[in-house]
Design an enzyme around this catalytic site. Structure first.
Site, PDB file in Angstrom:
ATOM      1  CE1 TYR A  72      -3.097   3.127   0.793  1.00  0.00           C
ATOM      2  CE2 TYR A  72      -1.532   3.546   2.579  1.00  0.00           C
ATOM      3  CZ  TYR A  72      -2.573   3.968   1.762  1.00  0.00           C
ATOM      4  OH  TYR A  72      -3.075   5.238   1.910  1.00  0.00           O
ATOM      5  N   GLY A  79      -4.987   6.004   0.198  1.00  0.00           N
ATOM      6  CA  GLY A  79      -6.315   6.056   0.786  1.00  0.00           C
ATOM      7  C   GLY A  79      -7.293   5.154   0.069  1.00  0.00           C
ATOM      8  CG  HIS A 102      -1.608  15.395   1.592  1.00  0.00           C
ATOM      9  ND1 HIS A 102      -2.745  15.533   2.362  1.00  0.00           N
ATOM     10  CD2 HIS A 102      -1.585  14.110   1.170  1.00  0.00           C
ATOM     11  CE1 HIS A 102      -3.383  14.382   2.411  1.00  0.00           C
ATOM     12  NE2 HIS A 102      -2.699  13.489   1.694  1.00  0.00           N
ATOM     13  CG  ASN A 214       0.300   6.925   7.217  1.00  0.00           C
ATOM     14  OD1 ASN A 214       0.468   5.791   7.625  1.00  0.00           O
ATOM     15  ND2 ASN A 214      -0.898   7.454   7.083  1.00  0.00           N
ATOM     16  NE  ARG A 297     -12.574  25.758  53.521  1.00  0.00           N
ATOM     17  CZ  ARG A 297     -13.870  25.443  53.616  1.00  0.00           C
ATOM     18  NH1 ARG A 297     -14.233  24.203  53.893  1.00  0.00           N
ATOM     19  NH2 ARG A 297     -14.798  26.362  53.435  1.00  0.00           N
TER      20      ARG A 297
END
Length: 529
Positions: A72, A79, A102, A214, A297
């Site tokens: 892949y 994708g 990208h 990735n 407190r």
């Protein structure tokens, strides 16, 4: 715990540290912060076995492809396009295509420290040895850090699964000599910078574009910086609680060790110990009230939540930092290609969503304490709005009135940002990425909450020091323990006593910057009791 812990937090950043070794060892949050903020260089592990293992991964991938196997993102599309076969003659060109398409990020650019943290996180993940990249790729990433060749990385565009693809494409592009980088304080073309350094831009081998992009490096790098700043704020909130106790003529008994021993949350006990140490020697005779209001407190109980949460956040952030988080994984030992989903950023997303809530609660705590000390109905005799003006000028002076209003605004905005990002998963990319982490958005939100909380802390610091000085004006015999006197003296050097109204923006900006910078310079400061 040294009395100088918080004084040191106001000092300027220190000089560069020794090189941080990458590869074959566990990298810590503190080392990432050192790389990002102290200009610590990195060096790749010199161990021959580690280096050989890196090269074995790349060599196995080449042989695997030559044998006609399908991998892949190496000889398939990306994708949802994983069903598209890429001809062997185009395999070499595929990584560059990934980096280019990208290149669509938007929003503010990451600052220098954030960019360096991101590069360090990506380098360490690839150095784990399960990504099938060459040693030269790791060397070039180290060059980005050591030469301060900083890609201009837009902060928006990642859904935090399938990795921080779009922002990390800017890191990959810089390595191949494309897009702009910051170098020597100027915006430069990446190819020109490599030429000036005498280095040939990298030609990405199969999978190297995917290996760079990735993964979870953006959210993880930002998480490291967020962790350091948050830890610093827990210590500062405790110091300001002690200072407010003195200013309000409150009771040290609320921080007695036995109270916290019988409700044994470690962070809560730690916060109480910090406050107790800061109040050491103070007379515990009841003042104006038998019990101080909750924001005083119960301060250890609020601070303790953040302190305890940081323990498991460290575990998850450092696990992510020290992981192979791309896809597919290339196992050089068993010579297998493993298709999985380690790019999913769920742990960082959840940690950042939780951290921003814990930090916003610190903002709320400090805002409530600030509201008490400026209000003459609740501050046990201090002047209205902490004005330091003389009687004749008092009617026209308003001291810290506007500072308290602004702090309330910053607190409200911090609280608004606590809506979790991780539950807003969107199905993207043709429903291939149909459940995503939103980890980078969560990390960015967390940094914004930290920024706002640091502003609240700066406002509270100035007001608390003013209040302590006014308490001493009313009663010079008021016991002020040495750590608080020293801290107040250091703050006063940044912002003098407000006797006549003046614009405090410059003082607030200076102190806010120092709070943020010192938390990043050395996140260990003030961390040990």
């Amino acid at each position: 715990m040294s009395e100088h812990d918080l004084i040191d937090d106001l000092r300027a950043p220190r000089n560069a540290q020794q090189a941080v070794t990458i590869g074959g060892r566990h990298l810590t949050i503190e080392e990432v912060v050192s790389i990002a903020t102290q200009r610590a260089p990195v060096s790749l592990n010199a161990d021959a076995g580690w280096r050989a293992r890196i090269e074995r991964g790349a060599d196995f991938l080449r042989r695997h492809l030559a044998a006609g196997k399908t991998v892949y993102g190496v000889n398939t599309g990306y994708g949802d396009a994983c069903v598209v076969d890429v001809p062997m003659e185009l395999v070499e060109a595929l990584p560059l295509q990934l980096t280019r398409y990208h290149g669509c990020g938007m929003g503010a650019y990451l600052d220098d420290a954030q960019t360096l943290a991101v590069i360090a996180a990506r380098l360490n993940s690839l150095a784990y040895g399960f990504s099938g990249v060459r040693l030269v790729l790791l060397e070039r990433l180290a060059d980005l850090i050591n030469h301060r060749v900083l890609p201009r990385v837009p902060s928006e565009g990642s859904v935090g699964a399938s990795g921080d693809l779009t922002p990390l494409s800017y890191v990959a592009a810089a390595l191949v000599g494309e897009r702009d980088v910051m170098f020597g304080g100027a915006l430069r073309d990446a190819s020109d910078v490599w030429s000036a350094l005498g280095v040939t831009p990298l030609r990405l081998a199969p999978k190297e574009g995917l290996a760079l992009m990735n993964g979870t490096a953006v959210m993880t790098g930002l998480a490291c910086l967020a962790f350091a700043r948050a830890r610093h704020l827990t210590r500062l909130a405790a110091r300001l609680t002690a200072l407010s106790t003195v200013a309000l003529d409150g009771r040290a008994a609320h921080f007695d060790a036995t109270i916290f021993a019988v409700k044994p949350h470690a962070g809560q006990a730690e916060a109480a110990a910090w406050i107790r140490a800061d109040l050491a020697g103070r007379d515990d005779t009841p003042g104006h009230r038998l019990q101080d209001r909750y924001s005083i407190r119960c301060a250890p109980h609020v601070i303790g939540v953040a302190s305890d949460a940081l323990s498991w956040m460290r575990r998850d952030i450092e696990n992510e930092l020290n992981s192979a988080n791309d896809n597919p994984l290339i196992d050089p030992d068993s010579e297998r290609v493993l298709h999985g989903g380690n790019f999913y950023g769920g742990h960082i997303a959840f940690a950042m969503d939780a951290l921003k809530t814990a930090v916003a609660n610190l903002a709320d705590l400090m805002d409530r304490q600030l509201a008490l000390i400026v209000d003459d109905k609740f501050n046990n005799g201090l002047p209205r709005n902490l004005t330091g003006a003389t009687h004749a000028r008092a009617p026209i002076n308003h001291g810290f009135k506007a500072v308290q209003i602004s702090a309330s605004a910053w607190t409200a905005e911090a609280l608004k940002h606590t809506m979790p990002a991780s539950v807003f998963s969107r199905s993207t990319e043709a429903h291939n990425q149909d459940k995503v982490s939103m980890g980078t958005i969560a990390a960015r939100d967390c940094l914004r909450v930290l920024e706002l909380t640091e502003q609240v802390a700066a406002a509270h610091t100035l007001a608390a020091v003013q209040a302590m000085q006014l308490r001493l004006r009313l009663d010079p015999e008021t016991p002020v323990p040495a750590p608080l006197r020293a801290f107040a003296s250091t703050v006063a050097a940044v912002s003098p006593f407000v006797d006549e109204d003046r614009a405090l923006e410059r003082d607030l900006r200076a102190l806010t910057a120092r709070i943020a910078a010192c938390a990043l310079v050395d996140p260990n400061e003030g961390a040990a009791s």
